[in-house]
Design a protein around this motif. Structure first.
Motif, PDB file in Angstrom:
ATOM      1  N   GLU A  55     -43.880  35.996-101.196  1.00 19.91           N
ATOM      2  CA  GLU A  55     -44.484  36.797-102.257  1.00 19.91           C
ATOM      3  C   GLU A  55     -45.508  37.779-101.697  1.00 19.91           C
ATOM      4  N   LEU A  56     -46.258  37.361-100.683  1.00 19.38           N
ATOM      5  CA  LEU A  56     -47.212  38.280-100.069  1.00 19.38           C
ATOM      6  C   LEU A  56     -46.503  39.455 -99.405  1.00 19.38           C
ATOM      7  N   ARG A  57     -45.415  39.187 -98.709  1.00 23.48           N
ATOM      8  CA  ARG A  57     -44.666  40.286 -98.081  1.00 23.48           C
ATOM      9  C   ARG A  57     -43.980  41.148 -99.124  1.00 23.48           C
ATOM     10  N   ARG A  58     -43.526  40.550-100.204  1.00 21.46           N
ATOM     11  CA  ARG A  58     -42.890  41.348-101.254  1.00 21.46           C
ATOM     12  C   ARG A  58     -43.889  42.281-101.919  1.00 21.46           C
ATOM     13  N   ALA A  59     -45.079  41.764-102.220  1.00 24.29           N
ATOM     14  CA  ALA A  59     -46.072  42.574-102.915  1.00 24.29           C
ATOM     15  C   ALA A  59     -46.670  43.647-102.019  1.00 24.29           C
ATOM     16  N   ALA A  60     -46.867  43.333-100.728  1.00 25.93           N
ATOM     17  CA  ALA A  60     -47.498  44.298 -99.825  1.00 25.93           C
ATOM     18  C   ALA A  60     -46.509  45.218 -99.141  1.00 25.93           C
ATOM     19  N   GLY A  61     -45.217  44.985 -99.314  1.00 31.96           N
ATOM     20  CA  GLY A  61     -44.216  45.787 -98.605  1.00 31.96           C
ATOM     21  C   GLY A  61     -43.961  47.156 -99.203  1.00 31.96           C
ATOM     22  N   ILE A  62     -44.399  47.402-100.421  1.00 33.09           N
ATOM     23  CA  ILE A  62     -44.223  48.697-101.082  1.00 33.09           C
ATOM     24  C   ILE A  62     -45.579  49.160-101.611  1.00 33.09           C
ATOM     25  N   GLY A  63     -45.684  50.429-101.932  1.00 33.15           N
ATOM     26  CA  GLY A  63     -46.960  50.989-102.355  1.00 33.15           C
ATOM     27  C   GLY A  63     -47.221  50.931-103.841  1.00 33.15           C
ATOM     28  N   THR A  64     -46.350  50.294-104.620  1.00 31.39           N
ATOM     29  CA  THR A  64     -46.541  50.272-106.074  1.00 31.39           C
ATOM     30  C   THR A  64     -47.836  49.582-106.463  1.00 31.39           C
ATOM     31  N   GLY A  65     -48.130  48.442-105.870  1.00 28.60           N
ATOM     32  CA  GLY A  65     -49.348  47.720-106.204  1.00 28.60           C
ATOM     33  C   GLY A  65     -50.600  48.498-105.852  1.00 28.60           C
TER      34      GLY A  65
ATOM     35  N   MET B 165     -39.308  40.093 -95.120  1.00 30.19           N
ATOM     36  CA  MET B 165     -39.506  39.417 -96.395  1.00 30.19           C
ATOM     37  C   MET B 165     -38.477  38.306 -96.573  1.00 30.19           C
ATOM     38  N   LEU B 166     -37.214  38.582 -96.222  1.00 28.46           N
ATOM     39  CA  LEU B 166     -36.180  37.557 -96.323  1.00 28.46           C
ATOM     40  C   LEU B 166     -36.398  36.452 -95.296  1.00 28.46           C
ATOM     41  N   CYS B 167     -36.971  36.787 -94.129  1.00 28.11           N
ATOM     42  CA  CYS B 167     -37.306  35.751 -93.142  1.00 28.11           C
ATOM     43  C   CYS B 167     -38.313  34.762 -93.718  1.00 28.11           C
ATOM     44  N   ALA B 168     -39.308  35.278 -94.433  1.00 25.96           N
ATOM     45  CA  ALA B 168     -40.293  34.388 -95.055  1.00 25.96           C
ATOM     46  C   ALA B 168     -39.646  33.494 -96.095  1.00 25.96           C
ATOM     47  N   ALA B 169     -38.691  34.028 -96.856  1.00 29.46           N
ATOM     48  CA  ALA B 169     -38.020  33.214 -97.866  1.00 29.46           C
ATOM     49  C   ALA B 169     -37.117  32.162 -97.240  1.00 29.46           C
ATOM     50  N   ALA B 170     -36.485  32.487 -96.100  1.00 33.24           N
ATOM     51  CA  ALA B 170     -35.559  31.555 -95.453  1.00 33.24           C
ATOM     52  C   ALA B 170     -36.250  30.567 -94.533  1.00 33.24           C
ATOM     53  N   GLY B 171     -37.527  30.781 -94.241  1.00 26.70           N
ATOM     54  CA  GLY B 171     -38.241  29.863 -93.372  1.00 26.70           C
ATOM     55  C   GLY B 171     -37.983  30.084 -91.901  1.00 26.70           C
ATOM     56  N   VAL B 172     -37.694  31.317 -91.491  1.00 24.84           N
ATOM     57  CA  VAL B 172     -37.486  31.632 -90.081  1.00 24.84           C
ATOM     58  C   VAL B 172     -38.596  32.573 -89.642  1.00 24.84           C
ATOM     59  N   SER B 173     -38.781  32.681 -88.350  1.00 26.80           N
ATOM     60  CA  SER B 173     -39.844  33.531 -87.824  1.00 26.80           C
ATOM     61  C   SER B 173     -39.507  34.998 -88.044  1.00 26.80           C
ATOM     62  N   VAL B 174     -40.551  35.825 -88.123  1.00 27.15           N
ATOM     63  CA  VAL B 174     -40.331  37.251 -88.370  1.00 27.15           C
ATOM     64  C   VAL B 174     -39.652  37.927 -87.188  1.00 27.15           C
ATOM     65  N   GLY B 175     -39.699  37.309 -86.004  1.00 32.21           N
ATOM     66  CA  GLY B 175     -39.002  37.887 -84.858  1.00 32.21           C
ATOM     67  C   GLY B 175     -37.499  37.908 -85.028  1.00 32.21           C
TER      68      GLY B 175
END
Length: 653
Positions: free
Chosen positions: A408-418, A97-107
């Motif tokens: 935002e997509l990774r933040r929302a889908a990363g937990i089961g609350t939604g 999720m932080l990678c998406a915010a910082a603009g780096v690859s998920v690897g």
């Protein structure tokens, strides 16, 4: 490098400021420690440097203040307290999720996990991590965007000795590759072991800025550590001889059979034990604390250079003379401590391993500063080596419009609350629709929406409002984006991403709710209650507008009031408070009508509406002029204006 000038916090009433005119430098390629007791102002100084709280003074990171740096996470990696992540999120999910915010690859997330030794825990929840694993994850978050500078607040607080050695090895490796490291501690011995330069503050003021050798020689007290089964007797004899010789000697009885003797030497203590026939198991020079003002000496000793260590050996028996005995105790111990730590260039999963580089080998890091290795420290036993620091990466400096959306997509889908909220809404809606059909007297549109007349909003609208409020409420409760900025950034790109994701989620929830309600009614009562209404288009537009509007109201209210509860309360307040006001404003006879608005708009704009757009515009106007639609539009406008106003206010600050 870091240059701090005149850091001064704002004072409260008649109290002195927590930090008063503190200035110092932290150079690249070196580890700098900000030392001070609890309440000395260390954390406040870091917060002023990172512009997390208001005050006077300025801090330059390689010649630029933080608010002038276009990509702050690329320049400064910060760790202030525990990792601010949702406890239900996984370790790898948090980093991605932080990678998406910082603009780096998920690897990049997997690379830093391997470096900090958390590969085996990548699927663990953040709430289940121990203190040591949390520190490792915090360091991984700080290293994620490949920053030049690391600013850490008490990173070794609460860690074991082995984990502290691992952490210091990581910081030393970052400095060896040309980076700048600044961290705080309240332990003088930790500063002497891990730092190249020590900046000492007391009661918010700078009292010393020294190299580590000078710091240890002038501000640390040497002591002699003694272990003996007759510790009480030895302490009494040492005190007696000190009084006779008119010398100032302080003897502290610690746990078990250990003594700490201040103001004496190994030779004096050993000779006294030999004269009185007292058995000694250990005799060692150590670096103690900073004196009486620093509190009582700690029970656990640091890595030491021992003068004598033999089980059952009587002190005073012939032993080899060594040059260390003729030197000052502080200088001997500090030389051993510093020499043992400066050679660390590689880290392990549970400790620091022996580097491959030998004495004199030059290591030139990714940040461009050359470092010269020294004699390697003996490697810890049974420690598997890990890879060195993660390789340098290329971070796009230009902001991408998809970056906040991916975050935002990774933040929302990363937990089961939604997902749990959506499932609960569908179940409650289906049961409510079945019960309303059994009772009767409910129109079919309200039946399909599961909206009793007694409730201000249907379950789907409340669920969409809750999900929208969570979009910003979780940011303030678990500020993953605020680790280095203090508060959730009020950027319009982040707001737009949250509105898009919340709107798409609300549309999906609205369609699924009607579908589930219709299916439940068909299974229980047959096809009679599931027929499509004649004015289905206008009803669908009103239904979708209501659910999406509630979701957006939750997002904006939570962003303005910084709370999930406030966001949901704003959603409920629309039909409870705003709708009656709108109805009261619209009640009574109307002298003039607004008929023909679409046609007049076409004439004024000189635009031909394509595909019969006049019908859709007229339908939207009819939705807005309804009491609920008008109240929702009014609330959304007010919340959006409030959010924009707070955004401009924060930028002016």
């Amino acid at each position: 490098m870091i240059q701090a000038f005149g850091l001064t916090s704002n004072s409260r009433k008649d109290q002195a400021p927590a930090v008063d005119d503190v200035s110092f430098e932290a150079r690249a390629g070196r580890v700098t420690v900000l030392l001070g007791a609890q309440g000395a102002g260390k954390t406040t100084a870091l917060r002023l440097m990172l512009e997390l709280q208001q005050g006077r003074g300025i801090t330059y990171f390689r010649g630029r203040p933080l608010h002038r740096i276009a990509h702050p996470s690329r320049e400064v990696g910060a760790l202030m307290g525990d990792v601010p992540g949702h406890p239900a999120r996984t370790v790898r999910g948090h980093l991605r999720m932080l990678c998406a915010a910082a603009g780096v690859s998920v690897g990049r997330a997997d690379e830093v996990l391997e470096v900090v030794g958390l590969v085996s825990l990548r699927d663990e929840r953040l709430g289940s991590l121990s203190r040591g694993m949390d520190r490792r994850l915090g360091l991984a978050c700080a290293l994620l965007a490949d920053p030049h500078t690391l600013v850490l607040d008490a990173p070794a607080d609460g860690l074991s000795t082995r984990e502290s050695h691992w952490l210091h090895g990581m910081l030393r490796a970052h400095a060896a590759q040309g980076g700048t490291v600044l961290f705080t501690t309240a332990e003088p011995k930790e500063a002497a072991r891990a730092a190249d330069r020590v900046v000492t503050i007391e009661r918010g003021r700078l009292v010393a800025d020294q190299e580590v050798t000078e710091f240890a020689r002038t501000r640390l007290r040497p002591r002699v550590a003694v272990r003996s089964p007759h510790a009480v007797r030895l302490a009494a004899q040492l005190a007696k001889e000190a009084r006779t010789a008119h010398r100032s000697v302080e003897i502290v009885r610690e746990d078990g059979n250990r003594l700490s003797v201040y103001g004496s030497t190994c030779a004096d203590v050993g000779e006294a034990a030999f004269r009185h026939g007292i058995l000694v198991h250990q005799l060692a020079d150590e670096i103690g604390d900073m004196g009486p003002g620093a509190g009582s000496p700690p029970t656990g000793g640091p890595w030491t250079g021992e003068c004598t260590e033999a089980s059952g050996l009587r002190a005073g028996e012939p032993r080899r003379p060594e040059a260390a005995d003729t030197a000052e105790p502080a200088e001997v111990a500090v030389a051993q401590i510093v020499g043992a730590e400066t050679a660390v260039t590689q880290v392990g999963a549970v400790g620091v391993t022996e580097p491959e580089a030998r004495a004199g080998q030059e290591v030139r890091g990714r940040h461009g500063a050359p470092r010269t290795g020294s004699s390697p420290r003996p490697s810890l036993k049974n420690v598997a080596p890990l890879s060195p620091l993660p390789p340098p990466i290329s971070v796009r400096s230009a902001p991408s419009p998809l970056r906040p959306l991916r975050y935002e997509l990774r933040r929302a889908a990363g937990i089961g609350t939604g997902f749990l909220t959506g499932a609960a809404v569908l179940i409650v809606s289906a049961l409510t629709a079945v019960l309303l059909a059994r009772v009767g007297r409910t129109p079919q549109p309200r039946l399909l929406a599961a909206w009793p007349e007694e409730l201000p909003l249907p379950p789907a609208a409340l669920g969409a409002g809750l999900l929208g409020a969570l979009a910003f409420g979780d940011e303030f409760r678990h500020p993953a984006l605020a680790a280095d900025r203090g508060t959730v950034p009020r950027r319009l790109g982040l707001l737009a991403a949250k509105l898009v994701v919340a709107g798409a989620t609300a549309l999906m929830l609205a369609f699924l709710t009607v579908g589930c309600d219709a299916e439940a009614l068909y299974l229980v009562y047959g096809r009679e209650l599931t027929e499509v209404p004649a004015d289905w288009l206008a009803l669908s537009a009103s239904w979708l507008g209501l659910v999406v509007g509630c979701a957006w109201a939750g997002v904006l209210a939570a962003g303005v009031f910084r709370s999930t509860t406030a966001g949901l309360a704003a959603v409920v307040a629309v039909p409870v408070l705003v709708v009656p006001l709108v109805q009261k404003a619209l009640e009574g006879a109307s002298v003039r009508a607004a008929a023909g608005v679409p046609a007049r708009l076409r004439e004024s704009l000189l635009v031909q509406w394509p595909f019969g757009g006049e019908r859709y515009l007229a339908g939207a106007v009819r939705v807005v002029v309804q009491p609920v639609g008008g109240a929702l539009a009014l609330s959304l406008t007010a919340l959006l204006c409030a959010y924009l106003l707070t955004t401009l206010r924060s930028r002016v600050r």
